[in-house]
Design an enzyme around this catalytic site. Sequence first.
Site, PDB file in Angstrom:
ATOM      1  N   SER A   1     -25.846 -56.768  71.353  1.00  0.00           N
ATOM      2  CA  SER A   1     -25.276 -56.808  72.699  1.00  0.00           C
ATOM      3  C   SER A   1     -23.924 -56.118  72.781  1.00  0.00           C
ATOM      4  O   SER A   1     -23.629 -55.431  73.766  1.00  0.00           O
ATOM      5  CB  SER A   1     -25.154 -58.264  73.167  1.00  0.00           C
ATOM      6  OG  SER A   1     -26.429 -58.850  73.294  1.00  0.00           O
TER       7      SER A   1
ATOM      8  N   ARG B   1     -29.785 -65.656  62.206  1.00  0.00           N
ATOM      9  CA  ARG B   1     -30.107 -65.180  63.563  1.00  0.00           C
ATOM     10  C   ARG B   1     -30.395 -63.685  63.550  1.00  0.00           C
ATOM     11  O   ARG B   1     -31.363 -63.219  64.139  1.00  0.00           O
ATOM     12  CB  ARG B   1     -28.940 -65.462  64.521  1.00  0.00           C
ATOM     13  CG  ARG B   1     -28.904 -66.852  65.048  1.00  0.00           C
ATOM     14  CD  ARG B   1     -27.660 -67.078  65.885  1.00  0.00           C
ATOM     15  NE  ARG B   1     -27.673 -66.331  67.127  1.00  0.00           N
ATOM     16  CZ  ARG B   1     -27.551 -66.889  68.322  1.00  0.00           C
ATOM     17  NH1 ARG B   1     -27.452 -68.198  68.419  1.00  0.00           N
ATOM     18  NH2 ARG B   1     -27.526 -66.155  69.411  1.00  0.00           N
ATOM     19  N   ASP B   2     -29.526 -62.943  62.903  1.00  0.00           N
ATOM     20  CA  ASP B   2     -29.716 -61.497  62.788  1.00  0.00           C
ATOM     21  C   ASP B   2     -30.444 -61.145  61.493  1.00  0.00           C
ATOM     22  O   ASP B   2     -30.628 -59.965  61.177  1.00  0.00           O
ATOM     23  CB  ASP B   2     -28.363 -60.783  62.856  1.00  0.00           C
ATOM     24  CG  ASP B   2     -27.637 -61.087  64.156  1.00  0.00           C
ATOM     25  OD1 ASP B   2     -28.293 -61.048  65.212  1.00  0.00           O
ATOM     26  OD2 ASP B   2     -26.425 -61.386  64.128  1.00  0.00           O
TER      27      ASP B   2
ATOM     28  N   ARG C   1     -18.697 -69.491  70.107  1.00  0.00           N
ATOM     29  CA  ARG C   1     -17.920 -68.689  71.065  1.00  0.00           C
ATOM     30  C   ARG C   1     -17.857 -69.341  72.445  1.00  0.00           C
ATOM     31  O   ARG C   1     -17.454 -68.719  73.412  1.00  0.00           O
ATOM     32  CB  ARG C   1     -18.533 -67.292  71.197  1.00  0.00           C
ATOM     33  CG  ARG C   1     -19.916 -67.242  71.797  1.00  0.00           C
ATOM     34  CD  ARG C   1     -20.427 -65.812  71.904  1.00  0.00           C
ATOM     35  NE  ARG C   1     -21.811 -65.801  72.378  1.00  0.00           N
ATOM     36  CZ  ARG C   1     -22.611 -64.742  72.300  1.00  0.00           C
ATOM     37  NH1 ARG C   1     -22.166 -63.623  71.757  1.00  0.00           N
ATOM     38  NH2 ARG C   1     -23.847 -64.791  72.755  1.00  0.00           N
TER      39      ARG C   1
ATOM     40  N   ARG D   1     -17.145 -57.865  64.412  1.00  0.00           N
ATOM     41  CA  ARG D   1     -17.423 -58.123  65.831  1.00  0.00           C
ATOM     42  C   ARG D   1     -16.515 -59.237  66.331  1.00  0.00           C
ATOM     43  O   ARG D   1     -16.335 -60.257  65.665  1.00  0.00           O
ATOM     44  CB  ARG D   1     -18.890 -58.483  66.022  1.00  0.00           C
ATOM     45  CG  ARG D   1     -19.239 -58.858  67.445  1.00  0.00           C
ATOM     46  CD  ARG D   1     -20.719 -58.815  67.684  1.00  0.00           C
ATOM     47  NE  ARG D   1     -21.114 -59.715  68.760  1.00  0.00           N
ATOM     48  CZ  ARG D   1     -22.342 -59.782  69.264  1.00  0.00           C
ATOM     49  NH1 ARG D   1     -23.281 -58.994  68.786  1.00  0.00           N
ATOM     50  NH2 ARG D   1     -22.631 -60.630  70.226  1.00  0.00           N
TER      51      ARG D   1
ATOM     52  N   HIS E   1     -30.840 -54.106  74.052  1.00  0.00           N
ATOM     53  CA  HIS E   1     -31.520 -54.066  72.750  1.00  0.00           C
ATOM     54  C   HIS E   1     -32.759 -54.931  72.850  1.00  0.00           C
ATOM     55  O   HIS E   1     -32.954 -55.649  73.832  1.00  0.00           O
ATOM     56  CB  HIS E   1     -30.610 -54.583  71.622  1.00  0.00           C
ATOM     57  CG  HIS E   1     -30.147 -55.990  71.833  1.00  0.00           C
ATOM     58  ND1 HIS E   1     -30.945 -57.089  71.584  1.00  0.00           N
ATOM     59  CD2 HIS E   1     -28.970 -56.495  72.296  1.00  0.00           C
ATOM     60  CE1 HIS E   1     -30.284 -58.194  71.874  1.00  0.00           C
ATOM     61  NE2 HIS E   1     -29.083 -57.865  72.316  1.00  0.00           N
TER      62      HIS E   1
END
Length: 514
Positions: A65, A156-157, A194, A261, A445
Amino acid sequence: MTVEIRRPVALVILDGWGINPVCEHNAVCQADTPRLRALLESWPHARIGASGRDVGLPDGQMGNSEVGHLNIGAGRTVYQDLTRISLSIEEDTFFENTELRKVMQQVVESQGKLHLMGLLSDGGVHSHMEHLYALVEMARRAGVEQVCIHAFMDGRDTPPQSGAGYLAQLEDKLQDIGLGRVATVIGRYWAMDRDNRWERVEKAYRAMTEGVGTSFESSAAAIADAYAQGQTDEFVEPRFVGGEKPCTVDDGDGMIFFNFRADRAREITRTFTSSDFSGFSREKTPRLAGYVCLTEYDASFGLPMAFPPETYPELLGEVVSRAGRKQLRIAETEKYAHVTFFFNGGSEEPFDGEDRVLIPSPKEVATYDLKPEMSAPAVTDAMLERVASGRYDLIVLNFANPDMVGHTGVESAAIAAMETVDACVGRVVDAVLNAGGSLLITADHGNCEQMADAKGAPHTAHTSNPVPVILVDPDRTGVKLRNGILADLAPTLLELMGIDKPAAMTGRSLLEPS
Protein backbone atom coordinates in the site's frame (compact mmCIF):
# COMPACT_ATOMS: atom_id res chain seq x y z
CA MET A 1 -13.73 16.85 -30.72
CA THR A 2 -13.52 18.70 -27.42
CA VAL A 3 -14.49 16.57 -24.46
CA GLU A 4 -16.36 18.24 -21.64
CA ILE A 5 -14.49 18.31 -18.33
CA ARG A 6 -16.58 16.44 -15.81
CA ARG A 7 -16.36 17.02 -12.07
CA PRO A 8 -15.71 15.54 -9.69
CA VAL A 9 -13.15 13.08 -11.01
CA ALA A 10 -12.96 10.26 -8.45
CA LEU A 11 -10.06 7.86 -8.02
CA VAL A 12 -11.48 4.84 -6.18
CA ILE A 13 -8.77 2.52 -4.82
CA LEU A 14 -9.89 -0.96 -3.79
CA ASP A 15 -6.91 -1.83 -1.64
CA GLY A 16 -5.71 -5.39 -2.31
CA TRP A 17 -7.95 -6.06 -5.35
CA GLY A 18 -5.82 -8.03 -7.79
CA ILE A 19 -6.27 -10.08 -10.95
CA ASN A 20 -5.91 -13.86 -10.69
CA PRO A 21 -7.08 -16.16 -13.51
CA VAL A 22 -7.50 -19.02 -11.03
CA CYS A 23 -10.90 -18.84 -9.33
CA GLU A 24 -10.22 -21.36 -6.54
CA HIS A 25 -9.38 -19.62 -3.24
CA ASN A 26 -9.88 -16.30 -5.04
CA ALA A 27 -12.16 -14.02 -3.02
CA VAL A 28 -12.55 -11.62 -5.97
CA CYS A 29 -13.82 -14.44 -8.18
CA GLN A 30 -15.83 -16.26 -5.51
CA ALA A 31 -17.68 -13.19 -4.25
CA ASP A 32 -21.05 -12.05 -5.58
CA THR A 33 -20.07 -8.64 -6.96
CA PRO A 34 -22.71 -7.57 -9.50
CA ARG A 35 -21.69 -3.92 -9.62
CA LEU A 36 -17.99 -4.54 -10.25
CA ARG A 37 -18.76 -7.22 -12.84
CA ALA A 38 -21.14 -4.86 -14.64
CA LEU A 39 -18.53 -2.11 -14.64
CA LEU A 40 -15.94 -4.44 -16.16
CA GLU A 41 -18.43 -5.53 -18.81
CA SER A 42 -19.67 -2.05 -19.71
CA TRP A 43 -16.75 0.37 -19.39
CA PRO A 44 -13.18 0.59 -20.73
CA HIS A 45 -10.73 -1.34 -18.57
CA ALA A 46 -7.13 -2.56 -18.56
CA ARG A 47 -4.43 -4.07 -16.35
CA ILE A 48 -1.97 -2.16 -14.21
CA GLY A 49 1.42 -3.39 -13.02
CA ALA A 50 1.65 -2.90 -9.25
CA SER A 51 4.76 -4.83 -8.21
CA GLY A 52 8.47 -5.27 -8.92
CA ARG A 53 10.17 -2.85 -11.25
CA ASP A 54 6.83 -1.33 -12.23
CA VAL A 55 6.77 0.38 -8.82
CA GLY A 56 10.50 0.76 -8.15
CA LEU A 57 10.94 -2.52 -6.27
CA PRO A 58 13.25 -5.43 -7.09
CA ASP A 59 12.11 -7.87 -9.77
CA GLY A 60 9.34 -10.12 -8.52
CA GLN A 61 8.84 -8.17 -5.27
CA MET A 62 5.16 -7.92 -4.37
CA GLY A 63 3.65 -4.47 -4.15
CA ASN A 64 2.20 -2.90 -1.03
CA SER A 65 0.00 0.00 0.00
CA GLU A 66 2.78 2.44 0.80
CA VAL A 67 4.59 1.85 -2.48
CA GLY A 68 1.36 1.77 -4.45
CA HIS A 69 0.02 5.09 -3.19
CA LEU A 70 3.43 6.73 -3.52
CA ASN A 71 3.64 5.71 -7.18
CA ILE A 72 0.06 6.75 -7.88
CA GLY A 73 0.48 10.17 -6.29
CA ALA A 74 3.88 10.82 -7.88
CA GLY A 75 2.91 9.95 -11.43
CA ARG A 76 6.29 8.32 -11.94
CA THR A 77 8.03 5.13 -10.88
CA VAL A 78 9.51 5.89 -7.47
CA TYR A 79 12.75 4.26 -6.43
CA GLN A 80 11.72 2.58 -3.18
CA ASP A 81 13.59 2.59 0.13
CA LEU A 82 14.05 -1.18 -0.06
CA THR A 83 15.90 -0.90 -3.35
CA ARG A 84 17.75 2.24 -2.30
CA ILE A 85 19.08 0.71 0.94
CA SER A 86 19.93 -2.64 -0.62
CA LEU A 87 21.88 -0.89 -3.36
CA SER A 88 23.87 1.05 -0.75
CA ILE A 89 24.85 -2.28 0.85
CA GLU A 90 25.92 -3.68 -2.51
CA GLU A 91 28.00 -0.56 -3.15
CA ASP A 92 29.45 -0.54 0.41
CA THR A 93 28.27 3.04 1.04
CA PHE A 94 25.90 1.69 3.70
CA PHE A 95 28.85 1.07 6.01
CA GLU A 96 29.86 4.74 5.82
CA ASN A 97 26.41 6.04 6.79
CA THR A 98 26.88 8.99 9.14
CA GLU A 99 23.96 8.40 11.51
CA LEU A 100 24.55 4.67 11.80
CA ARG A 101 28.24 5.16 12.52
CA LYS A 102 27.43 7.84 15.08
CA VAL A 103 25.07 5.71 17.20
CA MET A 104 27.51 2.80 17.10
CA GLN A 105 30.33 5.06 18.28
CA GLN A 106 28.09 6.37 21.07
CA VAL A 107 27.46 2.79 22.22
CA VAL A 108 31.18 2.01 22.18
CA GLU A 109 31.89 5.09 24.29
CA SER A 110 29.09 4.37 26.78
CA GLN A 111 30.08 0.68 26.93
CA GLY A 112 26.43 -0.11 26.33
CA LYS A 113 24.55 -2.51 24.13
CA LEU A 114 23.36 -1.90 20.59
CA HIS A 115 19.74 -2.96 20.07
CA LEU A 116 18.56 -3.71 16.56
CA MET A 117 14.79 -4.06 16.34
CA GLY A 118 12.50 -4.65 13.41
CA LEU A 119 10.52 -7.10 11.33
CA LEU A 120 12.48 -10.31 10.71
CA SER A 121 11.32 -10.94 7.17
CA ASP A 122 12.34 -10.97 3.55
CA GLY A 123 8.85 -9.83 2.57
CA GLY A 124 10.28 -6.46 1.62
CA VAL A 125 7.20 -4.53 2.73
CA HIS A 126 8.41 -3.13 6.05
CA SER A 127 11.97 -4.43 6.24
CA HIS A 128 14.47 -6.87 4.82
CA MET A 129 16.73 -9.29 6.67
CA GLU A 130 19.70 -8.32 4.50
CA HIS A 131 19.58 -4.85 6.06
CA LEU A 132 19.74 -6.39 9.54
CA TYR A 133 22.71 -8.53 8.56
CA ALA A 134 24.52 -5.45 7.24
CA LEU A 135 23.90 -3.62 10.53
CA VAL A 136 25.39 -6.48 12.55
CA GLU A 137 28.43 -6.57 10.29
CA MET A 138 28.77 -2.79 10.57
CA ALA A 139 28.59 -3.05 14.38
CA ARG A 140 31.37 -5.64 14.31
CA ARG A 141 33.56 -3.32 12.27
CA ALA A 142 32.78 -0.45 14.65
CA GLY A 143 33.91 -2.41 17.70
CA VAL A 144 30.49 -2.79 19.33
CA GLU A 145 30.75 -5.62 21.87
CA GLN A 146 27.08 -6.47 22.48
CA VAL A 147 24.35 -6.54 19.84
CA CYS A 148 20.83 -7.49 20.92
CA ILE A 149 18.24 -8.24 18.27
CA HIS A 150 14.54 -7.77 18.92
CA ALA A 151 12.96 -9.90 16.22
CA PHE A 152 9.42 -8.95 15.25
CA MET A 153 7.73 -11.89 13.56
CA ASP A 154 5.86 -11.29 10.29
CA GLY A 155 3.25 -13.78 9.07
CA ARG A 156 1.32 -11.21 7.03
CA ASP A 157 3.70 -10.42 4.20
CA THR A 158 5.18 -13.92 4.54
CA PRO A 159 3.60 -17.34 5.30
CA PRO A 160 2.07 -17.59 8.80
CA GLN A 161 4.68 -20.03 10.17
CA SER A 162 7.77 -18.97 8.24
CA GLY A 163 9.28 -17.24 11.28
CA ALA A 164 11.07 -20.34 12.56
CA GLY A 165 13.01 -20.52 9.32
CA TYR A 166 13.89 -16.83 9.43
CA LEU A 167 15.14 -17.15 13.01
CA ALA A 168 17.29 -20.13 12.03
CA GLN A 169 18.76 -18.12 9.14
CA LEU A 170 19.46 -15.23 11.50
CA GLU A 171 21.17 -17.45 14.07
CA ASP A 172 23.40 -18.92 11.35
CA LYS A 173 24.29 -15.44 10.12
CA LEU A 174 25.14 -14.21 13.62
CA GLN A 175 27.38 -17.24 14.02
CA ASP A 176 29.15 -16.38 10.76
CA ILE A 177 29.64 -12.73 11.71
CA GLY A 178 30.68 -13.58 15.25
CA LEU A 179 28.48 -10.99 16.95
CA GLY A 180 24.91 -10.59 18.15
CA ARG A 181 22.17 -12.56 19.88
CA VAL A 182 18.41 -12.71 19.63
CA ALA A 183 17.01 -10.92 22.68
CA THR A 184 13.25 -11.07 22.13
CA VAL A 185 10.79 -12.72 19.77
CA ILE A 186 7.59 -10.70 19.33
CA GLY A 187 4.73 -10.89 16.83
CA ARG A 188 4.18 -7.75 14.76
CA TYR A 189 0.61 -7.62 16.13
CA TRP A 190 2.14 -6.31 19.37
CA ALA A 191 5.19 -4.34 18.26
CA MET A 192 3.96 -2.78 15.02
CA ASP A 193 0.47 -1.51 15.79
CA ARG A 194 -0.58 1.65 13.96
CA ASP A 195 -4.05 2.27 15.38
CA ASN A 196 -3.26 3.47 18.92
CA ARG A 197 -3.88 0.10 20.50
CA TRP A 198 -1.36 0.90 23.20
CA GLU A 199 -2.12 -2.20 25.25
CA ARG A 200 -0.43 -4.18 22.48
CA VAL A 201 2.58 -1.89 22.23
CA GLU A 202 3.00 -1.97 26.01
CA LYS A 203 3.53 -5.74 25.99
CA ALA A 204 6.25 -5.43 23.35
CA TYR A 205 7.90 -2.50 25.13
CA ARG A 206 7.96 -4.23 28.51
CA ALA A 207 9.46 -7.36 26.98
CA MET A 208 12.28 -5.29 25.50
CA THR A 209 12.92 -3.05 28.51
CA GLU A 210 12.04 -5.26 31.50
CA GLY A 211 12.25 -8.79 30.14
CA VAL A 212 8.57 -9.32 30.92
CA GLY A 213 7.33 -12.53 29.32
CA THR A 214 8.21 -16.19 29.18
CA SER A 215 11.94 -16.93 29.09
CA PHE A 216 13.51 -19.38 26.64
CA GLU A 217 17.04 -20.65 26.15
CA SER A 218 16.96 -20.09 22.39
CA SER A 219 14.99 -18.32 19.70
CA ALA A 220 14.13 -21.72 18.20
CA ALA A 221 12.57 -22.81 21.49
CA ALA A 222 10.67 -19.53 21.77
CA ILE A 223 9.04 -19.80 18.35
CA ALA A 224 8.39 -23.54 18.69
CA ASP A 225 6.51 -22.90 21.93
CA ALA A 226 4.46 -20.18 20.26
CA TYR A 227 3.45 -22.54 17.46
CA ALA A 228 2.58 -25.22 20.00
CA GLN A 229 0.18 -22.74 21.59
CA GLY A 230 -1.48 -22.01 18.26
CA GLN A 231 0.18 -18.62 17.76
CA THR A 232 1.22 -17.89 14.18
CA ASP A 233 4.08 -15.48 13.52
CA GLU A 234 2.04 -12.28 13.52
CA PHE A 235 0.51 -13.06 16.91
CA VAL A 236 3.50 -14.51 18.80
CA GLU A 237 3.19 -13.15 22.31
CA PRO A 238 6.32 -11.32 23.51
CA ARG A 239 8.94 -13.66 24.92
CA PHE A 240 12.59 -13.13 25.68
CA VAL A 241 15.60 -15.29 24.99
CA GLY A 242 18.52 -15.90 27.28
CA GLY A 243 17.22 -17.50 30.42
CA GLU A 244 18.33 -15.68 33.57
CA LYS A 245 19.97 -12.73 31.80
CA PRO A 246 17.66 -11.15 29.23
CA CYS A 247 19.25 -8.60 26.89
CA THR A 248 17.04 -5.67 27.91
CA VAL A 249 17.22 -2.02 26.83
CA ASP A 250 19.06 -0.09 29.55
CA ASP A 251 20.62 3.31 30.21
CA GLY A 252 23.52 4.02 27.88
CA ASP A 253 22.31 1.62 25.19
CA GLY A 254 21.73 2.59 21.58
CA MET A 255 18.88 1.54 19.30
CA ILE A 256 18.43 1.22 15.55
CA PHE A 257 14.99 0.45 14.14
CA PHE A 258 15.68 -1.30 10.84
CA ASN A 259 12.16 -1.09 9.39
CA PHE A 260 12.10 1.24 6.40
CA ARG A 261 8.32 1.68 6.21
CA ALA A 262 6.97 4.43 8.42
CA ASP A 263 3.38 3.72 9.37
CA ARG A 264 3.94 0.74 11.67
CA ALA A 265 7.20 2.08 13.07
CA ARG A 266 5.79 5.22 14.68
CA GLU A 267 4.12 3.96 17.84
CA ILE A 268 6.97 1.86 19.23
CA THR A 269 9.42 4.62 18.29
CA ARG A 270 7.33 7.17 20.16
CA THR A 271 7.26 4.82 23.15
CA PHE A 272 11.06 4.72 23.35
CA THR A 273 11.79 8.36 22.54
CA SER A 274 8.94 10.67 23.55
CA SER A 275 9.35 12.71 26.74
CA ASP A 276 5.62 13.43 26.97
CA PHE A 277 4.40 9.96 26.09
CA SER A 278 0.84 9.17 27.26
CA GLY A 279 0.00 5.86 25.57
CA PHE A 280 0.53 3.91 28.79
CA SER A 281 2.54 4.16 31.99
CA ARG A 282 6.16 3.21 31.30
CA GLU A 283 7.71 1.47 34.30
CA LYS A 284 11.17 1.92 32.79
CA THR A 285 12.39 4.70 30.49
CA PRO A 286 16.01 4.01 29.51
CA ARG A 287 18.25 7.04 28.88
CA LEU A 288 19.50 5.98 25.48
CA ALA A 289 22.88 6.88 24.04
CA GLY A 290 21.13 7.23 20.69
CA TYR A 291 18.14 6.14 18.63
CA VAL A 292 18.28 5.98 14.84
CA CYS A 293 15.38 5.36 12.46
CA LEU A 294 16.36 3.69 9.21
CA THR A 295 14.12 6.16 7.33
CA GLU A 296 11.92 9.07 8.38
CA TYR A 297 8.96 7.76 10.36
CA ASP A 298 7.45 11.13 11.27
CA ALA A 299 8.91 14.58 10.63
CA SER A 300 7.72 15.76 14.04
CA PHE A 301 9.90 13.20 15.84
CA GLY A 302 13.11 15.08 15.08
CA LEU A 303 15.09 11.84 15.34
CA PRO A 304 18.25 10.91 13.43
CA MET A 305 17.54 8.87 10.31
CA ALA A 306 19.97 6.84 8.24
CA PHE A 307 18.19 7.42 4.93
CA PRO A 308 16.33 10.76 4.81
CA PRO A 309 13.34 11.00 2.47
CA GLU A 310 13.77 11.93 -1.15
CA THR A 311 11.57 14.69 -2.53
CA TYR A 312 9.30 14.40 -5.54
CA PRO A 313 8.34 17.65 -7.29
CA GLU A 314 5.03 18.14 -9.09
CA LEU A 315 3.00 15.43 -7.38
CA LEU A 316 -0.61 14.94 -8.45
CA GLY A 317 -1.92 16.76 -5.39
CA GLU A 318 0.45 19.67 -5.95
CA VAL A 319 -0.43 20.00 -9.64
CA VAL A 320 -4.17 19.95 -8.88
CA SER A 321 -3.66 22.54 -6.13
CA ARG A 322 -1.63 24.87 -8.36
CA ALA A 323 -4.39 24.69 -10.96
CA GLY A 324 -6.74 26.16 -8.37
CA ARG A 325 -8.81 22.99 -8.06
CA LYS A 326 -10.23 21.50 -4.88
CA GLN A 327 -9.44 17.93 -3.82
CA LEU A 328 -10.52 15.48 -1.13
CA ARG A 329 -8.78 12.46 0.39
CA ILE A 330 -11.00 10.00 2.25
CA ALA A 331 -10.34 6.63 3.92
CA GLU A 332 -10.75 4.78 7.19
CA THR A 333 -7.92 4.71 9.72
CA GLU A 334 -6.11 1.67 8.31
CA LYS A 335 -5.52 3.40 4.95
CA TYR A 336 -5.75 7.08 5.88
CA ALA A 337 -1.96 7.54 5.89
CA HIS A 338 -1.85 6.06 2.41
CA VAL A 339 -4.22 8.54 0.76
CA THR A 340 -2.56 11.44 2.58
CA PHE A 341 1.07 10.98 3.71
CA PHE A 342 2.15 8.44 1.09
CA PHE A 343 0.02 9.87 -1.71
CA ASN A 344 1.72 13.22 -1.08
CA GLY A 345 5.20 11.79 -1.46
CA GLY A 346 5.85 11.22 2.25
CA SER A 347 4.68 14.64 3.42
CA GLU A 348 2.20 15.15 6.25
CA GLU A 349 1.12 18.59 5.01
CA PRO A 350 -1.97 18.91 2.80
CA PHE A 351 -1.79 21.08 -0.29
CA ASP A 352 -3.86 24.25 -0.59
CA GLY A 353 -7.42 23.25 -1.37
CA GLU A 354 -6.92 19.69 -0.10
CA ASP A 355 -9.43 18.45 2.46
CA ARG A 356 -9.20 15.17 4.34
CA VAL A 357 -11.80 12.90 5.91
CA LEU A 358 -10.81 10.16 8.36
CA ILE A 359 -13.36 7.50 9.28
CA PRO A 360 -12.26 5.41 12.31
CA SER A 361 -11.58 1.74 11.66
CA PRO A 362 -13.39 -0.70 13.96
CA LYS A 363 -11.68 -1.20 17.30
CA GLU A 364 -14.15 -3.65 18.79
CA VAL A 365 -12.58 -6.61 16.98
CA ALA A 366 -9.05 -7.99 17.25
CA THR A 367 -8.89 -9.04 13.58
CA TYR A 368 -10.98 -7.89 10.65
CA ASP A 369 -12.24 -11.31 9.63
CA LEU A 370 -14.61 -10.77 12.56
CA LYS A 371 -15.97 -7.63 10.87
CA PRO A 372 -15.20 -7.86 7.14
CA GLU A 373 -17.32 -4.81 6.32
CA MET A 374 -14.91 -2.76 8.47
CA SER A 375 -15.95 0.91 8.12
CA ALA A 376 -16.67 0.82 4.39
CA PRO A 377 -20.37 1.77 4.75
CA ALA A 378 -19.44 4.81 6.86
CA VAL A 379 -16.69 5.76 4.40
CA THR A 380 -19.26 5.55 1.61
CA ASP A 381 -21.77 7.69 3.50
CA ALA A 382 -19.11 10.36 4.04
CA MET A 383 -18.06 10.15 0.39
CA LEU A 384 -21.61 10.65 -0.87
CA GLU A 385 -22.07 13.64 1.40
CA ARG A 386 -18.93 15.28 -0.04
CA VAL A 387 -19.91 14.47 -3.63
CA ALA A 388 -23.28 16.12 -3.03
CA SER A 389 -21.54 19.28 -1.78
CA GLY A 390 -20.25 19.99 -5.28
CA ARG A 391 -17.04 21.37 -3.80
CA TYR A 392 -14.44 19.01 -5.21
CA ASP A 393 -12.73 18.55 -8.57
CA LEU A 394 -10.71 15.47 -7.51
CA ILE A 395 -11.62 12.89 -4.88
CA VAL A 396 -9.24 10.11 -3.83
CA LEU A 397 -11.06 7.33 -1.96
CA ASN A 398 -9.66 4.11 -0.49
CA PHE A 399 -11.62 1.03 0.54
CA ALA A 400 -9.41 -0.99 2.91
CA ASN A 401 -11.40 -4.24 3.07
CA PRO A 402 -9.89 -6.44 0.32
CA ASP A 403 -6.41 -5.91 1.78
CA MET A 404 -7.03 -5.83 5.51
CA VAL A 405 -9.44 -8.77 5.52
CA GLY A 406 -7.28 -10.58 2.98
CA HIS A 407 -4.41 -10.40 5.46
CA THR A 408 -6.35 -12.53 7.94
CA GLY A 409 -6.22 -15.51 5.59
CA VAL A 410 -9.90 -16.26 6.24
CA GLU A 411 -11.37 -16.84 2.79
CA SER A 412 -15.04 -16.58 3.76
CA ALA A 413 -14.37 -13.22 5.40
CA ALA A 414 -12.48 -11.96 2.35
CA ILE A 415 -15.43 -12.93 0.17
CA ALA A 416 -17.74 -11.00 2.49
CA ALA A 417 -15.34 -8.04 2.34
CA MET A 418 -15.47 -8.01 -1.47
CA GLU A 419 -19.26 -8.13 -1.42
CA THR A 420 -19.38 -5.18 0.98
CA VAL A 421 -17.02 -3.18 -1.21
CA ASP A 422 -19.03 -4.06 -4.31
CA ALA A 423 -22.16 -2.55 -2.81
CA CYS A 424 -20.23 0.52 -1.66
CA VAL A 425 -18.60 1.01 -5.06
CA GLY A 426 -22.05 0.85 -6.64
CA ARG A 427 -23.28 3.66 -4.41
CA VAL A 428 -20.19 5.75 -5.15
CA VAL A 429 -20.46 5.28 -8.92
CA ASP A 430 -24.13 6.25 -8.91
CA ALA A 431 -23.47 9.37 -6.84
CA VAL A 432 -20.51 10.56 -8.90
CA LEU A 433 -22.29 10.03 -12.23
CA ASN A 434 -25.43 11.75 -10.95
CA ALA A 435 -23.25 14.71 -9.95
CA GLY A 436 -21.84 14.92 -13.47
CA GLY A 437 -18.49 13.36 -12.63
CA SER A 438 -16.32 10.46 -13.78
CA LEU A 439 -14.31 7.73 -12.06
CA LEU A 440 -11.16 5.66 -12.29
CA ILE A 441 -11.56 2.48 -10.25
CA THR A 442 -8.37 0.57 -9.52
CA ALA A 443 -6.15 -0.94 -6.79
CA ASP A 444 -2.70 -0.38 -5.32
CA HIS A 445 -1.66 -4.07 -5.22
CA GLY A 446 -3.12 -7.55 -5.07
CA ASN A 447 -4.06 -9.60 -2.01
CA CYS A 448 -7.49 -11.18 -1.62
CA GLU A 449 -7.48 -12.73 -5.10
CA GLN A 450 -5.20 -15.39 -3.58
CA MET A 451 -6.37 -16.68 -0.21
CA ALA A 452 -4.46 -20.00 -0.17
CA ASP A 453 -0.98 -21.07 -1.17
CA ALA A 454 -0.04 -24.01 -3.39
CA LYS A 455 -0.49 -26.41 -0.46
CA GLY A 456 -3.92 -25.05 0.43
CA ALA A 457 -2.71 -23.24 3.55
CA PRO A 458 -3.99 -19.71 4.25
CA HIS A 459 -2.24 -17.04 2.18
CA THR A 460 -2.01 -13.82 4.16
CA ALA A 461 0.46 -11.81 2.09
CA HIS A 462 0.18 -9.44 -0.83
CA THR A 463 0.66 -10.76 -4.35
CA SER A 464 2.63 -9.62 -7.36
CA ASN A 465 -0.44 -9.84 -9.60
CA PRO A 466 -1.54 -6.94 -11.80
CA VAL A 467 -4.61 -4.96 -10.76
CA PRO A 468 -7.62 -3.75 -12.76
CA VAL A 469 -8.37 -0.20 -13.81
CA ILE A 470 -11.82 0.85 -15.04
CA LEU A 471 -12.76 4.20 -16.59
CA VAL A 472 -16.35 5.26 -15.92
CA ASP A 473 -16.97 8.40 -17.98
CA PRO A 474 -20.11 8.82 -20.12
CA ASP A 475 -18.31 11.34 -22.36
CA ARG A 476 -15.50 8.93 -23.25
CA THR A 477 -17.37 5.81 -24.30
CA GLY A 478 -15.20 5.51 -27.42
CA VAL A 479 -11.95 5.61 -25.49
CA LYS A 480 -9.85 2.53 -24.89
CA LEU A 481 -7.49 2.02 -21.97
CA ARG A 482 -4.04 0.58 -22.55
CA ASN A 483 -2.27 -1.61 -20.02
CA GLY A 484 0.15 0.34 -17.86
CA ILE A 485 1.60 0.83 -14.39
CA LEU A 486 0.48 2.67 -11.27
CA ALA A 487 2.52 5.72 -12.29
CA ASP A 488 0.21 6.15 -15.29
CA LEU A 489 -2.86 6.86 -13.15
CA ALA A 490 -1.95 10.46 -12.22
CA PRO A 491 -1.42 11.57 -15.85
CA THR A 492 -4.73 9.89 -16.70
CA LEU A 493 -6.53 11.78 -13.94
CA LEU A 494 -4.97 15.05 -15.08
CA GLU A 495 -6.19 14.43 -18.63
CA LEU A 496 -9.69 13.73 -17.32
CA MET A 497 -9.50 17.04 -15.42
CA GLY A 498 -8.15 19.02 -18.37
CA ILE A 499 -4.85 19.82 -16.62
CA ASP A 500 -1.51 19.57 -18.42
CA LYS A 501 0.87 16.88 -17.20
CA PRO A 502 4.06 18.36 -15.69
CA ALA A 503 7.49 17.39 -16.98
CA ALA A 504 8.43 15.60 -13.74
CA MET A 505 5.67 13.05 -14.27
CA THR A 506 7.11 10.33 -16.46
CA GLY A 507 3.93 8.25 -16.37
CA ARG A 508 1.70 8.33 -19.46
CA SER A 509 -2.06 8.65 -19.70
CA LEU A 510 -3.86 5.35 -20.11
CA LEU A 511 -6.44 6.88 -22.47
CA GLU A 512 -6.23 5.73 -26.08
CA PRO A 513 -8.67 7.29 -28.57
CA SER A 514 -10.44 4.64 -30.62
